[in-house]
Each structure stands twice: as C-alpha cells, then as structure tokens.
Design an enzyme around this catalytic site. Structure first.
Site, mmCIF file in Angstrom:
data_model
loop_
_atom_site.group_PDB
_atom_site.id
_atom_site.type_symbol
_atom_site.label_atom_id
_atom_site.label_comp_id
_atom_site.label_asym_id
_atom_site.label_seq_id
_atom_site.Cartn_x
_atom_site.Cartn_y
_atom_site.Cartn_z
ATOM 1 N N SER A 142 0.842 -1.192 0.000
ATOM 2 C CA SER A 142 0.000 0.000 0.000
ATOM 3 C C SER A 142 0.883 1.250 0.000
ATOM 4 O O SER A 142 1.724 1.395 -0.881
ATOM 5 C CB SER A 142 -0.948 -0.043 1.201
ATOM 6 O OG SER A 142 -1.976 0.908 1.083
ATOM 7 N N ASP A 302 -8.727 -6.132 -5.115
ATOM 8 C CA ASP A 302 -8.227 -4.880 -4.536
ATOM 9 C C ASP A 302 -8.866 -3.711 -5.283
ATOM 10 O O ASP A 302 -8.570 -3.467 -6.454
ATOM 11 C CB ASP A 302 -6.699 -4.833 -4.658
ATOM 12 C CG ASP A 302 -6.070 -3.679 -3.883
ATOM 13 O OD1 ASP A 302 -6.772 -2.692 -3.609
ATOM 14 O OD2 ASP A 302 -4.869 -3.762 -3.567
ATOM 15 N N HIS A 329 -7.719 -5.596 -0.862
ATOM 16 C CA HIS A 329 -6.498 -4.856 -0.568
ATOM 17 C C HIS A 329 -5.829 -5.341 0.722
ATOM 18 O O HIS A 329 -4.607 -5.440 0.806
ATOM 19 C CB HIS A 329 -6.814 -3.368 -0.458
ATOM 20 C CG HIS A 329 -5.621 -2.515 -0.168
ATOM 21 N ND1 HIS A 329 -4.579 -2.375 -1.065
ATOM 22 C CD2 HIS A 329 -5.281 -1.770 0.927
ATOM 23 C CE1 HIS A 329 -3.654 -1.568 -0.547
ATOM 24 N NE2 HIS A 329 -4.061 -1.192 0.655
#
Length: 357
Positions: A142, A302, A329
């Site tokens: 991320s 995601d 995600h």
C-alpha cells in the site's frame, strides 16, 4: 550456531532535511525498530497508511508478525529487519505532533506537505546515519509499496530485491475519491479547528468516520458478506445511533480504535502524499531505472490498487503474481501462507546487479 539477535526501538536524528517542495525541516528524527543478527543482510520494511515501525511484535503487536520473525518467511535469524515510522507519521518520527523548533509548540497544521519521495530520501539518510549503505531487500504494501517503488527508482544500486505489494504506479481517481471523503469527514468535524485542535479533544468523530470509509475500501463485498452477512446483534430501536447489525458494530469499533492511536493531522498528511504519488511525475521511463530483482504481488479484488496496473508495470521484466483472496487490498496483511513463501524464495535469489570495484 544461531547468531545473537539484537533488538532496537529508538530514534535516529538526520538533522535538517529539505523536502521536494523546497521547504526545510529542522531537527528531523525517524523512529525505527531493528531486529536480527548484527552482521546479517538488511531488509527494509516500509509500512502502510496507519502502520508504524513495529513489524515483528516485540514491544507491541507487530502488524507483519505473521510474515516476519524467527523461522518465518522473512527470517530474523537470517536477516536484519528495519522499519522506520514514516516522515509525517505519529509514532515517534518528525510529523505534525512534533515540536516546531521555531515556535516551541507542535507543528499541527503548520507542518509542510510531504511526498512519498521525501519519505524515501529521509529513510536513506537515516540508514546512512546507522552505518547501513546496502540493503538486501525493500518490502512494503500500500503506502509502503509506493515507498518500495520509489526506492527502486531513486536508489537503484542500493538493494538486491524489491517486493512491492498491493500498490500501483500512481493512485487512481477511485482511490483519491475515497481519500477525499475521508478528508472531508475530518475537516468538517467541529473539533478540527483548522488543524490546530486541542490534543485532548481531537476531531474524533471525523477521524473515526474516515477509518470506517477506509475499511470498506480495503475489503471486498464478498468478504463483508461472508464475515457479517445480515447478522443482527441488538433489538430494533427507535433511534439511529445504536448499531443494529454486526457489520455496523465492526465499523464503529475500527473507527474508535484508530482514534485511540492515530493523529488526525498525520492521517491527512499521509493521505495527501498518497494522492500525489505518481512514479512518472517528472520522469520519462522511471521503471527502466530499477535494477533490483523484483517480485510484485497484487491481491484479487483490490479496489484501491487494481492488480492489472501493477501487472502492466512489471509482468514483462519481473516476477508478478496475483494472490487469490477474499480480503481484497487487506490481503497483504493476512493469509501469509498464500504468498509468504514467494517472498522467502525471492530473498534467496542471486543478485543481478553488477557491482563495480
């Protein structure tokens, strides 16, 4: 013979630091966690939006302790693992909560905007201050994955391996849209006060709402349905404040939990850094700068970082895989048995970088 594992939970000073914007921060410190044999190859782990420097769970729960530790996929008996709390964070590194040396008060909203590249440059300075000039690998997901990509471009000779997870070359309009709603929730909270709020009365409602918004985007609808369904946890009430469904209770809990450990200003500064990140900004062919062995990992479903975007970046010249998961995600924080072995194998791959001298 097992080598002695050392543990550090400290701060390192890097002095004054000039940001991409040209603004300068004085007396910059980065907080870090360091674990592993002293002379072992170093792996830098970069954390996500609300993460911190604690990955392995020595002094508190480690957010990647399922991946990193003695005998685990990233084995701290073989490697030395270092994680910095990012510049702009709220777990000991210089950020909005830090003392402004010119006013002797916390920066709060006077803290300058930062970029992902600023985070990486500050970490490089900190590593040099620690006497580390070579990295075996840089790993992160991320916001951490954004840092990984920038590490490979800004310092292509500094590491053997890059492992970006759950990330894309830039944040999509969809991702920016979610961040915009979160930003609106915080800045319209009556306690926001332009970012100069009383630390004992922060914009808790706004930050909690922002977290609830984030939790929806981090998971898939399939995961929510499987975990919560329409399960009722209370009798129907004639008012709107009480959670009736289990999924409501979960989101309220997650919002309250974040308020207890995170600063609203830091949240906003890191959101802005994510919004602005784009590896092509000011560059013609940035990915051609990368020299390290790359293992790129995306996660099915995601919403924020679509796998196809990372695949397009790396599939032709590096290892790329999509992990089949219902977590979307958040897959990079769970189900380590599905993808941890890939990282373990990557770390054993020989270097392809030609060294001079």
């Amino acid at each position: 013979m097992r080598r002695e594992t050392v543990y550090e939970d400290q701060r390192i000073s890097i002095g004054s630091f000039v940001l991409e914007s040209g603004k300068e921060l004085d007396e910059v410190e980065l907080a870090y966690e360091r674990v592993g044999p002293k002379e072992a190859p170093v792996i830098l782990v970069c954390h996500a939006l609300t993460g911190n420097q604690y990955t392995v769970g020595r002094k508190q729960d480690g957010w990647w302790e399922g991946l990193i530790g003695h005998g685990k996929y990233v084995d701290t008996s073989e490697f030395q693992v270092i994680t910095f709390n990012v510049l702009g964070g709220c777990n000991g590194s210089t950020g909005p909560l830090s003392r402004n040396p010119f006013t002797n008060r916390p920066y709060q909203a006077d803290f300058p905007f930062i970029s992902v590249r600023d985070m990486v440059h500050s970490q490089k300075r900190a590593l040099e201050a620690l006497g580390i000039d070579r990295l075996h690998a840089v790993i992160g997901g991320s916001l951490g994955g954004m840092q990984v990509l920038e590490w490979g471009i800004l310092y292509p000779d500094a590491m053997e391996h890059l492992v970006p997870l759950a990330v894309t070359p830039s944040l999509s309009a969809y991702g920016i849209a979610y961040n915009a709603i979160s930003r609106h929730a915080i800045t319209t909270d009556p306690e926001w006060k332009g970012g100069y709020y009383d630390q004992t009365h922060p914009p808790a409602s706004g930050l909690a709402t922002a977290r609830m918004i984030g939790m929806i985007s981090y998971r898939t609808d399939e995961m929510f349905q499987k975990k919560f369904g329409r399960r009722v946890i209370a009798k129907p009430e004639d008012h709107h404040e009480k959670a009736l469904y289990d999924v409501e209770s979960y989101l309220h809990y997650q919002g309250k939990k974040l308020v207890g450990r995170f600063d609203a200003n830091s949240y906003l500064y890191l959101l802005k850094a994510m919004d602005n990140h784009d590896i092509t900004r000011g560059r013609d062919a940035p990915i051609e700068e990368v020299k390290a062995n790359v293992l790129a990992i995306s996660f099915k479903g995601d919403l924020i970082y679509p796998p196809k975007d990372l695949e397009a970046l790396f599939s032709l010249k590096s290892r790329f895989t999509i992990v089949d998961t219902k977590y979307g995600h958040d897959g990079f924080l769970v189900e380590f048995d599905r993808w941890g072995q890939l990282i373990k194998e990557q770390l054993q791959e020989p270097s392809k970088i030609q060294r001079s001298g």
